[in-house]
Design an enzyme around this catalytic site. Structure first.
Site, PDB file in Angstrom:
ATOM      1  N   THR A 125       9.924 -35.624 -81.716  1.00 31.29           N
ATOM      2  CA  THR A 125       8.680 -34.824 -81.561  1.00 31.29           C
ATOM      3  C   THR A 125       8.037 -34.537 -81.015  1.00 31.29           C
ATOM      4  O   THR A 125       7.386 -33.595 -80.697  1.00 31.29           O
ATOM      5  CB  THR A 125       8.177 -35.435 -83.089  1.00 31.29           C
ATOM      6  OG1 THR A 125       9.764 -34.832 -84.454  1.00 31.29           O
ATOM      7  CG2 THR A 125       7.336 -33.917 -83.828  1.00 31.29           C
ATOM      8  N   HIS A 164       8.490 -32.501 -77.944  1.00 26.77           N
ATOM      9  CA  HIS A 164       8.525 -31.180 -78.209  1.00 26.77           C
ATOM     10  C   HIS A 164       7.288 -30.518 -77.990  1.00 26.77           C
ATOM     11  O   HIS A 164       6.302 -29.402 -78.116  1.00 26.77           O
ATOM     12  CB  HIS A 164       9.014 -30.857 -79.722  1.00 26.77           C
ATOM     13  CG  HIS A 164      10.301 -30.655 -80.144  1.00 26.77           C
ATOM     14  ND1 HIS A 164      10.815 -29.143 -79.218  1.00 26.77           N
ATOM     15  CD2 HIS A 164      11.377 -31.771 -80.250  1.00 26.77           C
ATOM     16  CE1 HIS A 164      12.155 -29.742 -79.191  1.00 26.77           C
ATOM     17  NE2 HIS A 164      12.526 -31.318 -79.858  1.00 26.77           N
TER      18      HIS A 164
END
Ligand SMILES: [Zn+2]
Ligand SMILES: [Zn+2]
Length: 329
Positions: free
Chosen positions: A39, A42
């Protein structure tokens, strides 16, 4: 305080920012360690986080050093792990108990400042007090474990199942540990990285291989879990589900990834394809499992870097080296 900051897409540094101040129902946590995960990559690539700059870090634990005016449940000096989920409690998904699908989904370290810092603010409702025997520096593992617990909630029963897991990174290995605890008859692990497979073997998987065909189970597996997000692995895994079995999409793919399904087979063999997203009513149980010793932190945490080396920690993570990497302020 010092904090890692994602200033713009692809740009991360460690800098000095103002100390956080708690709202009435918040606590200030002195971060002991903060884990990195996909994450965070990202966010660095400009996905997920709606506004930059942001202090990343949604996997963290530490010591309570400040209390909002209306906090009575915790005391200064308590060791806590923090559930990063910030559900709105107002949309139809929240109101039906599915906050991880919240229309206004938000999270500490994704949409508001996170734990890759000396201090972080969290609602008291998100804090789980840790028993004294836990080394709080290891408790950054509770958040990814809570995602794995959510995965097994979706699977809804594993007793006696033959399980196949694609990917022997941190998340695949956590799924392995929980598969053992939830009564799987066997757990086979796949990875193209021999070093990762060796760790899976150390943790007691049944079979370990680079490819599923090496494992000689022509009838397939009752439960197939993708913990890679990789298109090739997902496509292969969809074809390895036994009659009546379940495929769980647990790994995070790029938005554009696609896979082909066989509708006749799904119909004729009653195959379930499902997914599990982040944390849902699973953080407290993950903390309890962690306290019971479900994970060996010395195996799961491969690298501990000082907070000042956050950019290097990201580089190391991107290179696919090791297992869970944590930064420690
Ligand atoms: Zn994570
Ligand atoms: Zn909501």
């Amino acid at each position: 305080m010092r904090a890692a900051i994602v200033e713009a897409v692809g740009k991360v540094s460690v800098t000095t920012v103002p100390d956080p101040t708690p709202g009435p129902r918040d606590v200030v946590v002195k971060v002991a360690s903060c884990g990195l995960c996909g994450t965070d990559l990202h966010i660095l690539q400009g996905e997920f986080a709606p506004t930059l700059p942001i202090v990343p870090g949604h996997e963290f634990a530490g010591e309570v050093v400040g209390l909002g005016a209306d906090v009575t449940e915790l005391s200064v000096g308590d060791q806590v792990a923090v559930d990063p989920s910030l559900h709105c409690h107002e949309c139809r998904y929240c109101r039906s108990g599915r906050g991880n699908l919240c229309d206004n989904w938000a999270a500490i370290g994704v949409t508001v400042p996170g734990g890759a810092a000396e201090y972080a603010v969290a609602p008291v409702a998100n804090c789980v007090r840790l028993p004294e025997h836990i080394d709080v520096r290891d408790a950054a593992l509770i958040e990814p474990l809570s995602c794995a617990v959510r995965g097994y909630d979706v699977l809804n029963g594993n007793l006696g199942a033959q399980v196949l897991i694609y990917g022997s990174g941190t998340m695949g290995l956590m799924m392995l540990e929980l598969a053992k605890r939830t009564g799987a008859a066997s757990v086979d692990m796949l990875d193209i990285n021999a070093q990762r497979l060796a760790t899976a073997t150390t943790l007691g998987c049944t079979g370990a291989a680079a490819r599923a065909e090496e494992l000689d189970r022509p009838g397939g597996w009752d439960v197939v879990i993708d913990a890679t997000g990789n298109a090739g692995a997902i496509q292969d895994g969809l074809g390895r589900v036994a009659k009546g079995g379940t495929f769980l999409q647990f790994g995070v793919s790029d938005y554009a990834t696609t896979a082909v399904i066989e509708p006749y087979r799904i119909y004729n063999q009653e195959i379930t394809i499902t997914g599990s997203m982040a944390v849902l009513h699973s953080y407290e149980r993950a903390a309890a499992l962690f306290a019971s010793g479900v994970l060996d932190a010395s195996v799961f945490i491969s690298d501990r870097l000082p907070l000042e080396q956050y950019p290097q920690a990201i580089e190391r993570f991107q290179a696919g080296i090791g297992r869970k990497i944590v930064v420690e302020p």
